[in-house]
Design a protein around this motif. Structure first.
Motif, short mmCIF file in Angstrom:
data_model
loop_
_atom_site.label_atom_id
_atom_site.label_comp_id
_atom_site.label_asym_id
_atom_site.label_seq_id
_atom_site.Cartn_x
_atom_site.Cartn_y
_atom_site.Cartn_z
N THR A 1 0.83 -1.20 0.00
CA THR A 1 0.00 0.00 0.00
C THR A 1 0.86 1.25 0.00
O THR A 1 0.62 2.20 -0.74
N VAL A 2 1.91 1.27 0.83
CA VAL A 2 2.81 2.43 0.88
C VAL A 2 3.55 2.58 -0.44
O VAL A 2 3.72 3.71 -0.94
N VAL A 3 3.96 1.48 -1.05
CA VAL A 3 4.72 1.54 -2.31
C VAL A 3 3.85 2.02 -3.47
O VAL A 3 4.28 2.85 -4.27
N TYR A 4 2.60 1.52 -3.54
CA TYR A 4 1.77 1.74 -4.72
C TYR A 4 0.82 2.93 -4.62
O TYR A 4 0.46 3.53 -5.64
N ALA B 1 2.02 1.83 -15.41
CA ALA B 1 0.85 1.32 -16.11
C ALA B 1 0.45 -0.03 -15.54
O ALA B 1 1.30 -0.85 -15.21
N PHE B 2 -0.85 -0.27 -15.46
CA PHE B 2 -1.36 -1.52 -14.90
C PHE B 2 -0.99 -2.69 -15.81
O PHE B 2 -1.08 -2.61 -17.03
N VAL B 3 -0.52 -3.77 -15.19
CA VAL B 3 -0.20 -5.00 -15.92
C VAL B 3 -1.15 -6.09 -15.42
O VAL B 3 -1.17 -6.41 -14.24
N ALA B 4 -1.97 -6.63 -16.32
CA ALA B 4 -2.94 -7.65 -15.93
C ALA B 4 -2.22 -8.89 -15.41
O ALA B 4 -1.24 -9.33 -15.99
N GLY C 1 -15.39 0.23 -13.06
CA GLY C 1 -16.26 1.34 -13.45
C GLY C 1 -15.79 1.88 -14.78
O GLY C 1 -15.65 1.15 -15.77
N SER C 2 -15.50 3.18 -14.80
CA SER C 2 -15.02 3.80 -16.04
C SER C 2 -13.51 4.00 -16.03
O SER C 2 -12.96 4.64 -16.93
N ASN C 3 -12.83 3.46 -15.01
CA ASN C 3 -11.39 3.67 -14.86
C ASN C 3 -10.63 2.35 -15.01
O ASN C 3 -11.13 1.28 -14.67
N LYS C 4 -9.40 2.46 -15.48
CA LYS C 4 -8.53 1.30 -15.59
C LYS C 4 -8.14 0.85 -14.18
O LYS C 4 -7.84 1.67 -13.33
N MET C 5 -8.17 -0.46 -13.95
CA MET C 5 -7.78 -0.99 -12.65
C MET C 5 -6.35 -0.59 -12.33
O MET C 5 -5.47 -0.57 -13.19
N LYS C 6 -6.11 -0.25 -11.06
CA LYS C 6 -4.77 0.14 -10.63
C LYS C 6 -4.06 -0.98 -9.87
O LYS C 6 -2.85 -1.10 -9.94
N ASP C 7 -4.82 -1.77 -9.10
CA ASP C 7 -4.20 -2.78 -8.23
C ASP C 7 -5.10 -4.01 -8.19
O ASP C 7 -6.14 -4.00 -7.52
N TYR D 1 -18.54 -6.88 -6.55
CA TYR D 1 -18.75 -5.45 -6.46
C TYR D 1 -17.53 -4.76 -7.03
O TYR D 1 -16.41 -5.27 -6.94
N GLU D 2 -17.74 -3.61 -7.59
CA GLU D 2 -16.62 -2.88 -8.20
C GLU D 2 -15.68 -2.33 -7.12
O GLU D 2 -16.12 -1.92 -6.06
N LEU D 3 -14.39 -2.34 -7.41
CA LEU D 3 -13.42 -1.77 -6.51
C LEU D 3 -13.58 -0.25 -6.51
O LEU D 3 -13.60 0.38 -7.56
#
Length: 232
Positions: A71-74, A159-162, A196-202, A228-230
């Motif tokens: 959490t602190v890193v990201y 950038a998010f990596v799946a 939602g309308s945003n790219k997943m971050k984590d 449920y959506e994050l």
């Protein structure tokens, strides 16, 4: 102080930085302690970077949780993560660059002083001076190249990596969650890994949210549970 300890400068009012203020509000002073533990760990590395994969081991060593360290890193833009593989502190890198340049100049000055002290000839002194000037020029060129390289590979937010199915499955097993990894991956792949309308971050946070909010007792066995959506 242990002779193997390494010095680095930091601001006495770092705790008042808005990013740190938010981190302390959400994680308490433990989060602030984790932040400085990470900075000190980075300082001890030859290239001032640390592998993301080693976060769990680092957390165990300092008696905290891998989740809090991640959490602190990201989450607070205090560190830059590259390819979800390594992380580093741009602030620490800038400070260490200045520190190393000053140390190199002191070392070179000492070498020149010793050469003059031991009665080097004028020819030798001229050669040493020219060598010193050449090193200074190379140092400036190296600094420019390093800055250009950093600008190319470092971004403010990675950038998010799946994740792969195996990564999700391993994380679920590590946490002891009762979650179907394939169902999780299939669901978010169908959404293009959007929240939602945003790219997943984590994606790890998405797994935790999925776990907290699913309700197996109200879900027919022949239907997949609706996650449920994050929240951002």
């Amino acid at each position: 102080m242990n002779k193997d300890c390494y010095y680095f400068a930091h601001d006495s009012n770092a705790k008042d930085d808005p990013k740190c203020v938010l981190m302390i509000e959400q994680l308490g002073m433990e989060g602030y302690g984790i932040y400085w533990m990470l900075v000190e760990t980075l300082r001890d590395q030859p290239d001032y970077t640390y592998p993301v994969a080693n976060i769990p081991a680092l957390a165990r060593r300092y008696n905290t949780s891998a989740e809090k360290v991640r959490t602190v890193v990201y989450n607070y833009e205090l560190f830059t993560v590259k390819d979800d593989r390594i992380f580093f502190s741009e602030s620490l890198n800038r400070r260490m660059q200045v520190f190393n340049e000053k140390r190199a100049k002191r070392s070179e000055a000492g070498r020149l002083g010793n050469a003059f002290r031991w009665g080097a000839s004028q020819t030798d002194r001229n050669a040493i001076t020219l060598q010193s000037q050449s090193l200074a020029i190379k140092g400036k060129e190296s600094k420019v190249k390093e800055k250009e390289s950093m600008e190319k590979v470092a971004t403010k937010r990675t950038a998010f990596v799946a994740p792969s199915l195996q990564e999700v499955s391993d994380y679920i097993s590590e946490k002891g969650y009762a979650v179907d990894a394939r169902q999780f991956v299939d669901f978010y792949e169908s959404k293009g890994w959007m929240v939602g309308s945003n790219k997943m971050k984590d994606w790890r946070a998405a797994v935790r949210t999925w776990t907290r909010r699913q309700n197996p007792s109200n879900t027919p066995s022949h239907e997949p549970q609706r996650p449920y959506e994050l929240l951002d």
